[in-house]
Design a protein around this motif. Structure first.
Motif, mmCIF file in Angstrom:
data_model
loop_
_atom_site.group_PDB
_atom_site.id
_atom_site.type_symbol
_atom_site.label_atom_id
_atom_site.label_comp_id
_atom_site.label_asym_id
_atom_site.label_seq_id
_atom_site.Cartn_x
_atom_site.Cartn_y
_atom_site.Cartn_z
ATOM 1 N N PRO A 75 0.822 -1.213 0.000
ATOM 2 C CA PRO A 75 0.000 0.000 0.000
ATOM 3 C C PRO A 75 0.855 1.261 0.000
ATOM 4 C CG PRO A 75 -0.070 -1.117 2.140
ATOM 5 C CD PRO A 75 0.583 -2.046 1.185
ATOM 6 N N GLY A 76 0.433 2.214 -0.810
ATOM 7 C CA GLY A 76 1.164 3.467 -0.933
ATOM 8 C C GLY A 76 2.234 3.453 -2.004
ATOM 9 N N GLU A 77 2.484 2.295 -2.617
ATOM 10 C CA GLU A 77 3.542 2.209 -3.628
ATOM 11 C C GLU A 77 3.000 1.941 -5.024
ATOM 12 O OE1 GLU A 77 6.779 -0.394 -2.594
ATOM 13 O OE2 GLU A 77 6.424 -0.137 -0.439
ATOM 14 N N ALA A 78 1.690 2.014 -5.197
ATOM 15 C CA ALA A 78 1.102 1.640 -6.486
ATOM 16 C C ALA A 78 1.615 2.508 -7.622
ATOM 17 C CB ALA A 78 -0.421 1.731 -6.404
ATOM 18 N N MET B 208 6.622 -1.311 -22.349
ATOM 19 C CA MET B 208 6.829 -0.555 -23.593
ATOM 20 C C MET B 208 8.288 -0.496 -24.001
ATOM 21 S SD MET B 208 4.172 2.663 -23.168
ATOM 22 C CE MET B 208 4.936 3.286 -21.667
ATOM 23 N N ALA B 209 9.155 -1.083 -23.152
ATOM 24 C CA ALA B 209 10.594 -1.012 -23.409
ATOM 25 C C ALA B 209 11.036 0.437 -23.606
ATOM 26 C CB ALA B 209 10.984 -1.858 -24.616
ATOM 27 N N ALA B 210 10.501 1.313 -22.782
ATOM 28 C CA ALA B 210 10.813 2.742 -22.861
ATOM 29 C C ALA B 210 11.409 3.180 -21.537
ATOM 30 C CB ALA B 210 9.549 3.555 -23.158
ATOM 31 N N PRO B 211 12.277 4.196 -21.573
ATOM 32 C CA PRO B 211 12.868 4.678 -20.321
ATOM 33 C C PRO B 211 11.807 5.356 -19.441
ATOM 34 C CG PRO B 211 13.482 6.115 -22.131
ATOM 35 C CD PRO B 211 12.807 4.926 -22.747
ATOM 36 N N GLU B 212 11.858 5.087 -18.158
ATOM 37 C CA GLU B 212 10.907 5.690 -17.231
ATOM 38 C C GLU B 212 11.242 7.167 -17.054
ATOM 39 O OE1 GLU B 212 9.103 4.793 -12.756
ATOM 40 O OE2 GLU B 212 10.684 3.514 -13.606
ATOM 41 N N PRO B 213 10.231 8.036 -17.025
ATOM 42 C CA PRO B 213 10.509 9.474 -16.851
ATOM 43 C C PRO B 213 11.238 9.739 -15.542
ATOM 44 C CG PRO B 213 8.232 9.099 -17.499
ATOM 45 C CD PRO B 213 8.811 7.761 -17.161
ATOM 46 N N PRO B 214 12.045 10.790 -15.527
ATOM 47 C CA PRO B 214 12.696 11.150 -14.257
ATOM 48 C C PRO B 214 11.676 11.743 -13.287
ATOM 49 C CG PRO B 214 13.148 12.808 -15.935
ATOM 50 C CD PRO B 214 12.418 11.696 -16.641
ATOM 51 N N GLY B 215 12.035 11.814 -12.053
ATOM 52 C CA GLY B 215 11.162 12.405 -11.057
ATOM 53 C C GLY B 215 10.229 11.379 -10.445
ATOM 54 N N PRO B 216 9.570 11.763 -9.381
ATOM 55 C CA PRO B 216 8.700 10.815 -8.672
ATOM 56 C C PRO B 216 7.413 10.530 -9.446
ATOM 57 C CG PRO B 216 8.535 13.001 -7.695
ATOM 58 C CD PRO B 216 9.634 13.082 -8.716
ATOM 59 N N ALA B 217 6.867 9.359 -9.209
ATOM 60 C CA ALA B 217 5.556 9.008 -9.761
ATOM 61 C C ALA B 217 4.498 9.558 -8.806
ATOM 62 C CB ALA B 217 5.424 7.494 -9.898
ATOM 63 N N LEU B 218 3.662 10.457 -9.317
ATOM 64 C CA LEU B 218 2.709 11.153 -8.461
ATOM 65 C C LEU B 218 1.279 10.819 -8.856
ATOM 66 C CD1 LEU B 218 4.456 14.657 -8.423
ATOM 67 C CD2 LEU B 218 4.630 12.837 -6.716
ATOM 68 N N LEU B 219 0.394 10.871 -7.878
ATOM 69 C CA LEU B 219 -1.020 10.600 -8.099
ATOM 70 C C LEU B 219 -1.792 11.902 -8.283
ATOM 71 C CD1 LEU B 219 -1.586 8.050 -5.201
ATOM 72 C CD2 LEU B 219 -1.513 7.486 -7.630
ATOM 73 N N LEU B 220 -2.804 11.856 -9.126
ATOM 74 C CA LEU B 220 -3.728 12.980 -9.190
ATOM 75 C C LEU B 220 -4.604 12.957 -7.936
ATOM 76 C CD1 LEU B 220 -4.938 12.831 -12.909
ATOM 77 C CD2 LEU B 220 -3.468 14.561 -11.876
ATOM 78 N N VAL C 240 4.410 4.186 -8.050
ATOM 79 C CA VAL C 240 5.802 3.889 -8.400
ATOM 80 C C VAL C 240 5.908 2.561 -9.138
ATOM 81 C CG1 VAL C 240 8.093 3.379 -7.453
ATOM 82 C CG2 VAL C 240 6.705 5.240 -6.473
ATOM 83 N N ARG C 241 5.284 1.532 -8.619
ATOM 84 C CA ARG C 241 5.440 0.196 -9.195
ATOM 85 C C ARG C 241 4.698 0.053 -10.526
ATOM 86 N NH1 ARG C 241 6.915 -4.209 -5.440
ATOM 87 N NH2 ARG C 241 7.840 -3.245 -3.596
ATOM 88 N N LEU C 242 3.514 0.638 -10.621
ATOM 89 C CA LEU C 242 2.777 0.528 -11.881
ATOM 90 C C LEU C 242 3.475 1.298 -13.001
ATOM 91 C CD1 LEU C 242 -0.918 0.785 -10.637
ATOM 92 C CD2 LEU C 242 0.229 -1.225 -11.574
ATOM 93 N N ARG C 243 3.986 2.502 -12.691
ATOM 94 C CA ARG C 243 4.679 3.240 -13.751
ATOM 95 C C ARG C 243 5.906 2.465 -14.234
ATOM 96 N NH1 ARG C 243 7.363 9.216 -13.146
ATOM 97 N NH2 ARG C 243 9.007 7.981 -12.137
ATOM 98 N N ARG C 244 6.618 1.885 -13.306
ATOM 99 C CA ARG C 244 7.808 1.105 -13.684
ATOM 100 C C ARG C 244 7.410 -0.079 -14.567
ATOM 101 N NH1 ARG C 244 10.309 -0.556 -8.553
ATOM 102 N NH2 ARG C 244 10.763 1.676 -8.474
ATOM 103 N N ALA C 245 6.315 -0.772 -14.213
ATOM 104 C CA ALA C 245 5.874 -1.929 -14.993
ATOM 105 C C ALA C 245 5.405 -1.508 -16.385
ATOM 106 C CB ALA C 245 4.753 -2.653 -14.255
ATOM 107 N N PHE C 246 4.676 -0.416 -16.487
ATOM 108 C CA PHE C 246 4.140 0.009 -17.787
ATOM 109 C C PHE C 246 5.263 0.411 -18.733
ATOM 110 C CE2 PHE C 246 0.058 1.469 -15.439
ATOM 111 C CZ PHE C 246 -0.409 0.160 -15.439
ATOM 112 N N TYR C 247 6.205 1.180 -18.231
ATOM 113 C CA TYR C 247 7.303 1.583 -19.101
ATOM 114 C C TYR C 247 8.198 0.406 -19.452
ATOM 115 C CZ TYR C 247 6.191 6.519 -19.173
ATOM 116 O OH TYR C 247 5.584 7.725 -19.413
ATOM 117 N N GLY C 248 8.285 -0.579 -18.546
ATOM 118 C CA GLY C 248 9.029 -1.783 -18.866
ATOM 119 C C GLY C 248 8.371 -2.561 -19.994
#
Length: 432
Positions: A194-197, A209-221, A199-207
């Protein structure tokens, strides 16, 4: 939802939940065997059984005092899409007039879930999210054979308390809230981190797509605040009152009850001027409406009140609700008063009007109200109200000169089919 938990009180205020109120949230997924479907598993329209939710709503209105509970519903988007908004609102029209709030199924359902004190739901995911948040859940529909027996939600459905449709609803709701111990399963199976969704989802999605993950923190709306949703009740209100010393009046209101609610006290009928059944206006002890004080369609509140009393000779008090904490009332004797709640009071101002009516019907004086103010109690919550005499302008008709209805007048009204309790009468149910 976890990130937005600190703003629960704001979501509650936006949904019209006041101090001392409990929010009962009804939730239905899309299925013939959901809370909005029938309980016998037949296809929609097949006539296999009674719809659980439409059958439940009148009972909630009859058993839950309107000023102590707020009732809202979250229906799955596919229900709205499949039947159409017009059909849904037509099915739930009576409940809406009794105060049911229909929550936007795309934008505001998470805020409503955070705000809820109890959820009455089914085997849908939103009910499971409620349990994962630690919110008490009662299952109004629970078709286990629609679920994979090894799924976490199936285990939850097997162990969660079910709603007993044959037993009083209020007792079940209150008992569950007061004795609730959250089940660990829904929280654990919803997220092991809990609380890490983000970060982990962005990492999985960009993985993927075989694309580099954007810099900076993964933030929620952040979840936005819903538009204010006050409880506007245009259904007739059965009102029980008890006048205490102080001055203090205990008020319990039921919106469009299917039968006369139990309870001690004097009973009267309060009816919104926009009621769907205008015949109820002729039986009302209190007639009220909501509106801006400068609305040219109604004229000044004092003039509107005089016209109402002139139009409805058996009405004892007319109340124009001018805002969230104030109203202007005129008595049958012609007194014009402004009722203004204190900073902490957040009840429907029409409650204050019913309290003033009860005070006067009990033979108490206006002078005492103006001098001391009034404390109105709904459930366990006190609302302090300042009562001030208003300067009166010209009125139309003869409302101020019309004599108060006599007991014979009231008896004639009841002989003509008016079986609703009148001002000053003891409760027909209790005789107290």
């Amino acid at each position: 939802m976890l990130a937005a938990r600190p703003y629960r009180d704001r979501f509650r205020r936006a949904l019209g939940v006041g101090r001392g109120q409990r929010l009962v949230l009804l939730n239905s997924t899309w299925s013939p065997r959901s809370l909005l479907g029938d309980g016998n598993g037949e296809e929609a329209g097949g006539g296999g059984g009674d719809d659980a939710l439409p059958a439940l709503l009148p009972r909630l209105a009859s058993e839950l005092p309107a000023d102590e509970y707020r009732v809202a519903a979250v229906l799955h988007p596919n229900i709205w899409h499949g039947h159409g908004p017009g059909q849904i609102r037509a099915w739930l029209d009576r409940a809406g007039r009794a105060g049911l709030a229909l929550i936007d199924p795309l934008e505001d359902w998470r805020q409503a879930l955070l705000a809820a004190d109890v959820v009455i739901g089914d085997h849908g995911s939103v009910t499971y999210y409620a349990a994962a948040l630690g919110t008490p859940v009662l299952l109004g529909a629970a078709p286990l054979d629609s679920l994979d027996p090894d799924a976490p939600i199936a285990d939850f459905i097997r162990t969660a308390p079910g709603l007993d449709a044959r037993a009083p609803l209020r007792g079940q709701v209150d008992a569950l809230i007061e004795s609730h111990i959250p089940q660990p399963g829904p929280t654990r199976f919803t997220s092991s981190v809990p609380g890490e969704a983000a970060v982990r989802l962005r990492r999985a999605f960009y993985g993927l797509m075989a694309a580099p993950e954007p810099p900076g923190p993964a933030l929620l709306l952040p979840l936005p605040l819903p538009d204010p949703e006050p409880a506007l009740r245009t259904a007739p209100l059965y009102v029980l009152t008890r006048v205490l010393a102080g001055p203090e009046v205990v008020v319990t209101r039921y919106a469009d009850p299917a039968r006369e609610p139990a309870g001690a006290g004097d009973a009267h009928l309060a009816v919104h001027e926009d009621t769907r059944d205008p015949g109820q206006l002729g039986l009302a002890d209190v007639v009220f409406r909501n509106g801006a004080p400068d609305d040219p369609r109604f004229g000044p509140p004092g003039r509107w009140a005089a016209e109402v009393l002139d139009r409805h000779p058996h009405c004892a008090l007319a109340a124009y609700v001018t805002g969230r904490s104030s109203c202007v009332v005129r008595t049958r004797d012609g007194a014009l008063l402004r009722l203004t709640a204190g900073a902490e009071a957040d009840a429907d101002p029409a409650v204050y009007a019913s309290a003033v009516h009860a005070w006067l019907a009990a033979g108490r004086t206006l002078a005492a109200l103006v001098e001391d103010g009034l404390t109105v109690r709904t459930g366990s919550t006190d609302h302090h109200v300042v009562v001030a005499a208003e300067a009166d302008g010209p009125t139309t008709g003869g409302a101020r000169q019309r004599p108060s209805p006599t007991p014979a007048d009231r008896s004639t009204a009841h002989a003509n089919g008016a079986d609703t309790p009148r001002a000053g009468r003891r409760s027909p149910r209790t005789g107290s």
